[in-house]
Motif scaffolding. Structure first.
Motif, short mmCIF file in Angstrom:
data_model
loop_
_atom_site.label_atom_id
_atom_site.label_comp_id
_atom_site.label_asym_id
_atom_site.label_seq_id
_atom_site.Cartn_x
_atom_site.Cartn_y
_atom_site.Cartn_z
N GLY A 76 0.78 -1.22 0.00
CA GLY A 76 0.00 0.00 0.00
C GLY A 76 0.82 1.28 0.00
N ALA A 77 2.14 1.21 0.01
CA ALA A 77 2.97 2.41 0.05
C ALA A 77 3.35 2.83 -1.36
CB ALA A 77 4.23 2.15 0.86
N VAL A 78 3.41 4.12 -1.55
CA VAL A 78 3.85 4.65 -2.83
C VAL A 78 5.37 4.81 -2.75
CG1 VAL A 78 3.73 6.60 -4.40
CG2 VAL A 78 1.68 5.84 -3.20
N VAL A 79 6.07 4.16 -3.63
CA VAL A 79 7.52 4.23 -3.67
C VAL A 79 7.91 4.81 -5.02
CG1 VAL A 79 9.67 2.94 -3.57
CG2 VAL A 79 7.73 2.25 -2.16
N ASP A 80 8.59 5.93 -4.99
CA ASP A 80 9.01 6.53 -6.24
C ASP A 80 10.48 6.22 -6.51
OD1 ASP A 80 10.43 8.23 -4.55
OD2 ASP A 80 9.12 9.93 -4.88
N LYS A 81 10.98 6.65 -7.65
CA LYS A 81 12.36 6.35 -8.02
C LYS A 81 13.36 6.96 -7.05
CE LYS A 81 11.43 5.60 -12.82
NZ LYS A 81 12.10 5.13 -13.97
N SER A 82 13.02 8.09 -6.48
CA SER A 82 13.89 8.73 -5.51
C SER A 82 14.10 7.84 -4.29
CB SER A 82 13.29 10.08 -5.09
OG SER A 82 14.06 10.67 -4.09
N MET A 83 13.03 7.28 -3.77
CA MET A 83 13.16 6.42 -2.59
C MET A 83 13.82 5.09 -2.93
SD MET A 83 12.37 8.11 0.02
CE MET A 83 12.97 9.60 -0.80
N LEU A 84 13.59 4.59 -4.13
CA LEU A 84 14.30 3.39 -4.56
C LEU A 84 15.79 3.64 -4.62
CD1 LEU A 84 11.92 2.03 -7.35
CD2 LEU A 84 12.35 1.03 -5.09
N LYS A 85 16.18 4.82 -5.07
CA LYS A 85 17.59 5.21 -5.11
C LYS A 85 18.18 5.20 -3.69
CE LYS A 85 20.42 9.23 -6.31
NZ LYS A 85 20.37 10.60 -6.83
N ARG B 75 21.63 -0.11 0.77
CA ARG B 75 22.08 -1.50 0.68
C ARG B 75 23.56 -1.59 0.32
NH1 ARG B 75 16.75 -3.70 -2.37
NH2 ARG B 75 15.49 -4.01 -0.52
N GLU B 76 24.02 -0.68 -0.55
CA GLU B 76 25.43 -0.67 -0.94
C GLU B 76 26.33 -0.24 0.22
OE1 GLU B 76 26.03 1.79 -4.40
OE2 GLU B 76 24.42 0.77 -5.49
N VAL B 77 25.85 0.70 1.01
CA VAL B 77 26.65 1.26 2.10
C VAL B 77 26.58 0.40 3.36
CG1 VAL B 77 26.83 3.29 3.62
CG2 VAL B 77 26.47 3.59 1.18
N ALA C 226 18.65 4.37 12.10
CA ALA C 226 17.83 3.27 12.63
C ALA C 226 18.59 1.96 12.61
CB ALA C 226 16.53 3.15 11.84
N SER C 227 19.41 1.78 11.59
CA SER C 227 20.14 0.53 11.42
C SER C 227 21.36 0.43 12.32
CB SER C 227 20.57 0.41 9.96
OG SER C 227 21.40 -0.69 9.77
N ALA C 228 22.09 1.53 12.47
CA ALA C 228 23.40 1.43 13.10
C ALA C 228 23.56 2.19 14.41
CB ALA C 228 24.46 1.96 12.12
N SER D 186 15.11 -7.67 15.64
CA SER D 186 14.27 -7.18 14.55
C SER D 186 15.06 -6.28 13.61
CB SER D 186 13.04 -6.46 15.09
OG SER D 186 13.43 -5.36 15.88
N MET D 187 15.98 -5.47 14.12
CA MET D 187 16.78 -4.62 13.25
C MET D 187 17.74 -5.48 12.42
SD MET D 187 15.56 -1.71 13.44
CE MET D 187 16.72 -0.80 12.46
N ASP D 188 18.32 -6.51 13.05
CA ASP D 188 19.18 -7.41 12.29
C ASP D 188 18.39 -8.14 11.21
OD1 ASP D 188 21.41 -6.70 13.71
OD2 ASP D 188 21.32 -8.40 15.09
N ASP D 189 17.16 -8.52 11.52
CA ASP D 189 16.31 -9.18 10.52
C ASP D 189 16.03 -8.23 9.36
OD1 ASP D 189 16.22 -11.41 12.10
OD2 ASP D 189 14.19 -11.03 12.86
N LEU D 190 15.79 -6.95 9.68
CA LEU D 190 15.48 -5.97 8.64
C LEU D 190 16.68 -5.69 7.75
CD1 LEU D 190 13.54 -3.91 7.37
CD2 LEU D 190 14.31 -2.26 9.10
N TRP D 191 17.85 -5.42 8.36
CA TRP D 191 19.01 -5.01 7.59
C TRP D 191 20.04 -6.10 7.34
CZ3 TRP D 191 18.08 -0.90 5.09
CH2 TRP D 191 17.27 0.08 5.61
N GLY D 192 19.90 -7.24 7.98
CA GLY D 192 20.84 -8.33 7.73
C GLY D 192 22.02 -8.31 8.65
#
Length: 174
Positions: A14-23, A29-31, A157-159, A168-174
């Protein structure tokens, strides 16, 4: 099938995800592998510098323009990048400010204007004239600012957050 929507390979409920947020998500994920555990601001910034092939210098500054401000400044010099942030803020806020500026770097953002000579008066200990460009927040609703702040929020939020050791954070970010 659920109620999710497929957008450029990312299913969202149900969330709108645009190209900016995908970027932002892709860059995050790269960082992600560069984040030291436990969190260490200097080690992370050094790792991002290595990743980008450019040294990043952190400068905590006691400046009236930064005092109480949610913003920092990213200066691009010939040989290195410099992030200036408020020396009189909490570690948590300093991290948020620095990660916002790092977000600009890794998201490949560019300043819309040149180096403003009036910055030299605001930051007398910095050789502003030698800077090739300056990225400072001018409008909160600017798309680059939104991307950089979202990146910083996700990384915090991740680090950095007090929940960084939760399963739960480890599950989300790996």
């Amino acid at each position: 099938m659920g109620h999710g929507r497929q957008i450029d390979g990312l299913t969202c409920a149900g969330a709108v995800v645009d190209k900016s947020m995908l970027k932002v998500v892709e860059t995050m994920r790269e960082v992600q592998p560069l984040i030291p555990r436990p969190w260490n601001r200097e080690r992370f910034v050094a790792a991002v510098g290595d990743y980008r092939g450019r040294t990043i210098r952190l400068t905590a500054m006691d400046s009236p323009v930064l005092r109480g401000s949610p913003c920092g400044v990213w200066l691009v010099f010939e040989e290195y990048d410099q992030i200036i942030y408020d020396a009189n803020t909490s570690d948590y806020h300093a991290d948020q400010t620095i990660l916002h500026e790092v977000g600009h770097m890794v998201l490949d953002h560019h300043s819309c204007g040149g180096v403003n000579a009036s910055l030299a008066k605001l930051f007398p200990d910095v050789d502003i004239a030698a800077a090739k460009s300056v990225m400072a927040r001018s409008r909160f609703e600017d798309p680059q600012e939104i991307e950089a702040e979202t990146f910083a929020d996700m990384l915090m939020a991740s680090a950095v957050s007090r929940f960084r050791k939760s399963g739960s954070m480890d599950d989300l970010w790996g």
